[in-house]
Motif scaffolding. Structure first.
Motif, PDB file in Angstrom:
ATOM      1  N   ALA A 142      72.554  15.279 -11.381  1.00 53.45           N
ATOM      2  CA  ALA A 142      73.969  14.379 -10.663  1.00 53.45           C
ATOM      3  C   ALA A 142      73.787  13.478  -9.154  1.00 53.45           C
ATOM      4  O   ALA A 142      74.264  12.378  -9.319  1.00 53.45           O
ATOM      5  N   GLU A 143      72.860  14.753  -8.587  1.00 53.70           N
ATOM      6  CA  GLU A 143      73.165  14.331  -7.652  1.00 53.70           C
ATOM      7  C   GLU A 143      71.513  13.114  -6.448  1.00 53.70           C
ATOM      8  O   GLU A 143      71.483  12.767  -5.370  1.00 53.70           O
TER       9      GLU A 143
ATOM     10  N   CYS B 106      87.582   0.017  -6.157  1.00 51.52           N
ATOM     11  CA  CYS B 106      86.112   0.290  -5.924  1.00 51.52           C
ATOM     12  C   CYS B 106      86.008   1.740  -6.199  1.00 51.52           C
ATOM     13  O   CYS B 106      86.486   2.609  -5.383  1.00 51.52           O
ATOM     14  N   THR B 107      84.526   2.010  -6.713  1.00 54.06           N
ATOM     15  CA  THR B 107      84.647   3.265  -6.671  1.00 54.06           C
ATOM     16  C   THR B 107      82.758   3.849  -6.422  1.00 54.06           C
ATOM     17  O   THR B 107      81.993   2.505  -6.484  1.00 54.06           O
ATOM     18  N   VAL B 108      82.286   5.106  -6.182  1.00 55.42           N
ATOM     19  CA  VAL B 108      80.940   5.472  -6.649  1.00 55.42           C
ATOM     20  C   VAL B 108      80.934   7.096  -7.225  1.00 55.42           C
ATOM     21  O   VAL B 108      82.092   7.107  -6.982  1.00 55.42           O
ATOM     22  N   VAL B 109      80.051   6.328  -7.927  1.00 57.08           N
ATOM     23  CA  VAL B 109      79.967   7.573  -8.958  1.00 57.08           C
ATOM     24  C   VAL B 109      78.211   8.302  -8.859  1.00 57.08           C
ATOM     25  O   VAL B 109      77.762   7.792  -8.403  1.00 57.08           O
ATOM     26  N   ASP B 110      78.299   9.631  -9.427  1.00 58.86           N
ATOM     27  CA  ASP B 110      77.235   9.896  -9.618  1.00 58.86           C
ATOM     28  C   ASP B 110      76.195   9.318 -10.878  1.00 58.86           C
ATOM     29  O   ASP B 110      76.513   9.055 -11.455  1.00 58.86           O
ATOM     30  N   LEU B 111      75.061  10.512 -10.989  1.00 50.93           N
ATOM     31  CA  LEU B 111      74.850   9.829 -12.263  1.00 50.93           C
ATOM     32  C   LEU B 111      75.167  10.421 -13.788  1.00 50.93           C
ATOM     33  O   LEU B 111      75.082  10.084 -14.263  1.00 50.93           O
ATOM     34  N   LEU B 112      76.398  11.605 -13.504  1.00 51.95           N
ATOM     35  CA  LEU B 112      77.378  11.910 -15.009  1.00 51.95           C
ATOM     36  C   LEU B 112      78.393  10.335 -14.889  1.00 51.95           C
ATOM     37  O   LEU B 112      79.205  11.127 -16.035  1.00 51.95           O
TER      38      LEU B 112
ATOM     39  N   GLY C  39      70.009   4.633   0.161  1.00 51.00           N
ATOM     40  CA  GLY C  39      68.964   4.117  -0.574  1.00 51.00           C
ATOM     41  C   GLY C  39      69.146   4.747  -2.143  1.00 51.00           C
ATOM     42  O   GLY C  39      67.820   4.619  -2.930  1.00 51.00           O
ATOM     43  N   LYS C  40      70.513   5.490  -2.550  1.00 49.90           N
ATOM     44  CA  LYS C  40      69.879   6.292  -3.852  1.00 49.90           C
ATOM     45  C   LYS C  40      70.830   5.507  -4.352  1.00 49.90           C
ATOM     46  O   LYS C  40      70.919   5.736  -5.288  1.00 49.90           O
ATOM     47  N   VAL C  41      71.192   4.336  -3.789  1.00 50.31           N
ATOM     48  CA  VAL C  41      72.745   3.744  -4.937  1.00 50.31           C
ATOM     49  C   VAL C  41      71.760   2.597  -6.006  1.00 50.31           C
ATOM     50  O   VAL C  41      70.798   1.614  -5.811  1.00 50.31           O
ATOM     51  N   LEU C  42      71.373   3.087  -6.965  1.00 49.45           N
ATOM     52  CA  LEU C  42      71.099   2.023  -7.858  1.00 49.45           C
ATOM     53  C   LEU C  42      71.326   1.096  -8.338  1.00 49.45           C
ATOM     54  O   LEU C  42      71.032  -0.249  -8.861  1.00 49.45           O
ATOM     55  N   GLY C  43      72.408   0.128  -7.685  1.00 54.87           N
ATOM     56  CA  GLY C  43      73.355  -1.527  -7.455  1.00 54.87           C
ATOM     57  C   GLY C  43      74.588  -0.954  -8.045  1.00 54.87           C
ATOM     58  O   GLY C  43      75.431  -0.172  -7.529  1.00 54.87           O
ATOM     59  N   LEU C  44      74.898  -2.043  -8.197  1.00 47.59           N
ATOM     60  CA  LEU C  44      76.753  -2.287  -8.436  1.00 47.59           C
ATOM     61  C   LEU C  44      77.096  -3.275  -9.472  1.00 47.59           C
ATOM     62  O   LEU C  44      76.630  -4.239 -10.030  1.00 47.59           O
ATOM     63  N   GLY C  45      77.797  -2.400  -9.953  1.00 49.77           N
ATOM     64  CA  GLY C  45      78.437  -2.981 -11.353  1.00 49.77           C
ATOM     65  C   GLY C  45      80.199  -3.746 -11.248  1.00 49.77           C
ATOM     66  O   GLY C  45      80.582  -3.086 -10.065  1.00 49.77           O
ATOM     67  N   LEU C  46      79.813  -5.233 -11.495  1.00 50.18           N
ATOM     68  CA  LEU C  46      80.919  -5.768 -10.902  1.00 50.18           C
ATOM     69  C   LEU C  46      82.015  -6.112 -12.689  1.00 50.18           C
ATOM     70  O   LEU C  46      81.583  -6.409 -14.082  1.00 50.18           O
ATOM     71  N   ALA C  47      83.620  -6.055 -12.700  1.00 48.26           N
ATOM     72  CA  ALA C  47      83.920  -5.924 -13.851  1.00 48.26           C
ATOM     73  C   ALA C  47      85.042  -6.655 -13.548  1.00 48.26           C
ATOM     74  O   ALA C  47      85.823  -7.124 -12.137  1.00 48.26           O
ATOM     75  N   THR C  48      85.373  -8.238 -14.082  1.00 49.03           N
ATOM     76  CA  THR C  48      86.055  -9.424 -13.910  1.00 49.03           C
ATOM     77  C   THR C  48      87.079  -9.433 -15.358  1.00 49.03           C
ATOM     78  O   THR C  48      86.532  -9.177 -16.512  1.00 49.03           O
ATOM     79  N   PRO C  49      88.196  -9.843 -14.903  1.00 43.59           N
ATOM     80  CA  PRO C  49      88.686 -11.336 -16.592  1.00 43.59           C
ATOM     81  C   PRO C  49      87.191 -11.767 -16.615  1.00 43.59           C
ATOM     82  O   PRO C  49      86.466 -12.541 -16.931  1.00 43.59           O
ATOM     83  N   GLY C  50      87.407 -11.961 -18.520  1.00 40.76           N
ATOM     84  CA  GLY C  50      86.773 -12.986 -19.303  1.00 40.76           C
ATOM     85  C   GLY C  50      87.636 -14.187 -19.726  1.00 40.76           C
ATOM     86  O   GLY C  50      88.538 -14.598 -19.280  1.00 40.76           O
TER      87      GLY C  50
END
Length: 430
Positions: free
Chosen positions: A80-81, A97-103, A143-154
């Protein structure tokens, strides 16, 4: 539908994702079990696992289980780390906004109010500042951040990375928010609508984990939906499938901004619930309602949150209105069960906070008695494990899903996979 032949590198990447998906879905699994579940040869599985361990994504936890033949099997789990993903939910009235681990476990969740009338460029800057605050608070190495996900209204245009005209975002017409946010944060951005993001989050770490076919109802400022079919996100031809909120449940009902009448969203959104409770409280005496006494002193205090808390406590007026809105949801859930034959329906989002159990009870009763296939099996219904943070945790899960889950489109080399399971053909914006 364009189709192309596959090649060995593409097959290798897909097989790697299949193996990793098995490890992520299971609470500990052996190489032999992965081979049994996937149909891959033991040699192929061992090679993939060895590379995943070398990369630090997978770990051997030291525990062993004895197979039927008596030979111990080493258990594999996600490390997970090993990496993190950032998630951002753009609700018309709030940024989360949040940061999550691999789980998919959130390390922190931060929120701040926003105004949909604000200039989009200013809102994107606010988004970037909130992302920076969350990363600073968690101390996560970028350096361990894979990316940023953005959720918005459609609705959104996934291929252009743009919000194209969400009804509650008047100034957001074809705003290229994906590129703007990537420029502002320096992170690759994966964009999707908030209901689909919530469904992906539920698949990654919630009630939908390991479920092949399920539908997700997302209750926020409006009502949206997400579909996971055959373990793949189903987006449809315009990449906007799952608009459950615009199913017409009362043909002669109130006009909806979409042009139809009696849409589910028009009947069960927070504003509609507050208006109906106020109407009933103003219409006559309710001596057994504590909410009525509050209303008599200060009608503005009877807002959506107060109504939900009162309904959960058994207030007769609030409970009656919530149960009626749940009946409308149940009607659409039954249609989904009949049309798509899913295994599970999940209800989540901050719009049903405190009254999740009332919604689940009403929808479950309808699914047990009304779908045509109920004598074969009854579709299950669950409240989201992610609760009020479903969309923001789901937005981070978009990154994990895009990075690690097997995508049919990636294997087939096609923009649209069989069954219309269309995926964006380009990688996340960097």
């Amino acid at each position: 539908m364009r189709q192309a032949g596959t090649n060995l590198p593409r097959v290798g990447r897909y097989n790697r994702a299949v193996v990793l998906d098995q490890i992520q879905l299971a609470d500990g699994i052996s190489r032999v079990e992965i081979a049994q579940h996937t149909g891959l040869t033991p040699q192929t599985v061992s090679g993939i696992v060895r590379r995943l361990i070398d990369e630090g994504i997978v770990r051997e936890d030291g525990a062993s289980r004895v197979s039927s033949g008596g030979k111990p099997r080493t258990t594999l789990r996600i490390n997970a780390e090993a990496g993190n993903a950032v998630g951002l939910h753009f609700d018309p009235v709030e940024l989360s906004c949040t940061v999550v681990d691999l789980l998919g476990r959130p390390l922190v969740v931060k929120k701040r109010p926003t105004d949909p009338a604000t200039d989009p460029a200013r809102v994107v800057q606010d988004m970037a500042e909130l992302v920076a605050d969350v990363l600073a608070e968690t101390g996560v190495d970028r350096g361990k951040v894979l990316g940023l996900g953005l959720a918005t209204p459609g609705p959104i245009d996934l291929e252009a990375g743009a919000i194209v005209g969400a009804p509650q975002l008047a100034r957001w017409t074809r705003v290229p928010v994906q590129h703007m946010l990537s420029e502002a944060t320096g992170l690759p951005v994966t964009l999707d609508n908030d209901a689909t993001a919530a469904a992906v989050g539920e698949r990654w770490s919630g009630k939908g984990k390991g479920v092949a076919d399920f539908a997700y109802f997302f209750f926020g400022t409006g009502v949206g939906g997400g579909l996971i079919l055959n373990h793949q996100v189903y987006r449809g031809g315009s990449l906007n499938a799952g608009e459950f909120g615009h199913s017409s449940v009362l043909p002669e009902g109130p006009e909806c901004y979409c042009g139809n009448r009696g849409c589910l969203e028009r009947l069960v959104n927070p504003t509609a619930i507050v208006a109906e409770v106020h109407r009933r409280l103003a219409a006559g005496p309710h001596p057994d309602s504590a909410l009525a006494r509050v209303f008599a002193e200060n009608p503005e205090a009877v807002d959506h949150a107060a109504i939900a808390v009162a309904a959960a406590a058994g207030d007769p007026v609030a409970a009656a209105v919530i149960d009626e809105t749940a009946e409308h949801v149940a009607s659409v859930a039954v249609d989904i069960a009949n049309f798509i034959d899913v295994d599970l329906i999940v209800l989540g989002g901050h719009g049903i906070q405190h009254v999740e159990s009332r919604y689940v009870e009403v929808v479950a009763a309808a699914l047990a008695s009304r779908p045509l296939s109920r004598h074969v099996r009854v579709v299950e219904v669950e409240a989201s494990w992610l609760g009020t943070d479903a969309a923001v945790v789901g937005s981070a899960a978009l990154v994990l899903h895009a990075t690690y889950s097997p995508q049919l489109s990636a294997l087939l080399g096609t923009a649209v996979a069989p069954g219309g399971m269309r995926q964006p053909s380009s990688p996340p914006v960097r």
